[in-house]
Design a protein around this motif. Sequence first.
Motif, short mmCIF file in Angstrom:
data_model
loop_
_atom_site.label_atom_id
_atom_site.label_comp_id
_atom_site.label_asym_id
_atom_site.label_seq_id
_atom_site.Cartn_x
_atom_site.Cartn_y
_atom_site.Cartn_z
N THR A 142 0.84 -1.19 0.00
CA THR A 142 0.00 0.00 0.00
C THR A 142 0.87 1.24 0.00
O THR A 142 1.76 1.39 0.86
CB THR A 142 -0.91 0.03 1.24
OG1 THR A 142 -1.73 -1.14 1.26
CG2 THR A 142 -1.82 1.26 1.21
N TYR A 143 0.65 2.11 -0.97
CA TYR A 143 1.39 3.37 -1.04
C TYR A 143 0.65 4.42 -0.23
O TYR A 143 -0.54 4.68 -0.47
CB TYR A 143 1.57 3.81 -2.49
CG TYR A 143 2.54 2.95 -3.25
CD1 TYR A 143 3.91 3.20 -3.21
CD2 TYR A 143 2.09 1.85 -3.96
CE1 TYR A 143 4.81 2.39 -3.87
CE2 TYR A 143 2.99 1.02 -4.64
CZ TYR A 143 4.34 1.31 -4.58
OH TYR A 143 5.22 0.49 -5.23
N THR A 144 1.32 5.02 0.74
CA THR A 144 0.66 5.96 1.66
C THR A 144 1.10 7.40 1.45
O THR A 144 0.54 8.31 2.09
CB THR A 144 0.95 5.55 3.11
OG1 THR A 144 2.38 5.52 3.32
CG2 THR A 144 0.38 4.17 3.42
N ALA A 197 2.65 7.21 -4.67
CA ALA A 197 1.24 7.14 -4.27
C ALA A 197 0.37 7.87 -5.29
O ALA A 197 -0.74 7.42 -5.62
CB ALA A 197 1.05 7.73 -2.88
N LYS A 239 -2.64 6.32 -7.58
CA LYS A 239 -3.99 6.88 -7.62
C LYS A 239 -4.45 7.04 -9.06
O LYS A 239 -5.61 6.79 -9.40
CB LYS A 239 -4.02 8.22 -6.90
CG LYS A 239 -3.95 8.10 -5.38
CD LYS A 239 -3.97 9.48 -4.73
CE LYS A 239 -3.86 9.36 -3.21
NZ LYS A 239 -3.85 10.71 -2.57
N SER A 245 -4.60 2.61 -4.43
CA SER A 245 -3.41 2.95 -3.64
C SER A 245 -2.69 1.70 -3.14
O SER A 245 -1.64 1.80 -2.51
CB SER A 245 -3.81 3.81 -2.43
OG SER A 245 -4.71 3.10 -1.59
N SER A 246 -3.26 0.53 -3.42
CA SER A 246 -2.63 -0.71 -2.96
C SER A 246 -2.75 -1.79 -4.02
O SER A 246 -3.57 -1.68 -4.95
CB SER A 246 -3.25 -1.18 -1.65
OG SER A 246 -4.60 -1.54 -1.84
#
Length: 305
Positions: free
Chosen positions: A97-99, A104, A108, A113-114
Amino acid sequence: MNSTTVRRTTLSIAVVAALTGVAACGSSHSDKDGGDAAGKGVTHVSPIAALRAAEQSTDKADSAKVRSSTSVGKLMAMTANGALTWSGGLKGNLTITYTGGRMAEMMKKAGTSSMEARYLSDAYYAHMSDAYAQQTGGKHWLRYSYDDLAKLGGASGSYMKDQIQNATPNQSVKLLLASGDVKKVGEETVSGAHTTHYSGKVNVADLAGKTSDLSAEQLSALKKQLTQAGVTTETVDLWIDGDNLLVKKTEKADTANGAMTNTTFFSDYGVKVTAEAPPASDTKDFADLLKSGTATGGTGTGTVS
């Protein structure tokens, strides 16, 4: 999102996810530093002896649950959670998961996001969103052959292939042992377990020569790429429990993209792990995405650093 952007995005996501996600396992596979069996039940009199015992015990455990967090300057912040086995080659599943950061934002745009990352002996698979599948003929899984990534990434790609296919938690222990610079920091409690904390600094380029099967030409090119990426040394910290198992690892380094930090926790050693290739009908090979053009600037070696 046009086709060129698709190719660049997919390669960048693949390279960053593959490297940082599987970095949860380790980063080298050499046995060149040798060492005798640092005995079970023996009182350890030095950090080297303790780490040799941990190297062997962790290797024999065969599998573990993994959870990690990684950040690289403004490039990205991400987490990885799942389970991996290293018995007979790396296999397993991680949810990545990119936070935060530019990665990120790229995710998107790709619709999520993951993603699920699946590791098999010859390839790495990434499961993308429905929106992204519209760019790949309706197929959700992207397959990245390690051989293809090696070709696209040049020397660093060859090194990445070597590291991914041979990554295990005990390799982090080998990494610190091979550095020749290791010290005991103290006793600490991690996830409820009593552990001993060890730390040391690693010269990344020098260790690449000790812990990989790259040719002299590839090593020279890799060192040049590392220099351009601003990567010289890395600080590695390990926490070993009473069963000589690695339970926590941190890595810190400066890069051209900013400070890199990775923290990984290992638990449930010996857990059952299964991983199979996704259905071919729902899988697109990344090499096929390249046939319509060249993914210039997308090999990601600079972004991975």
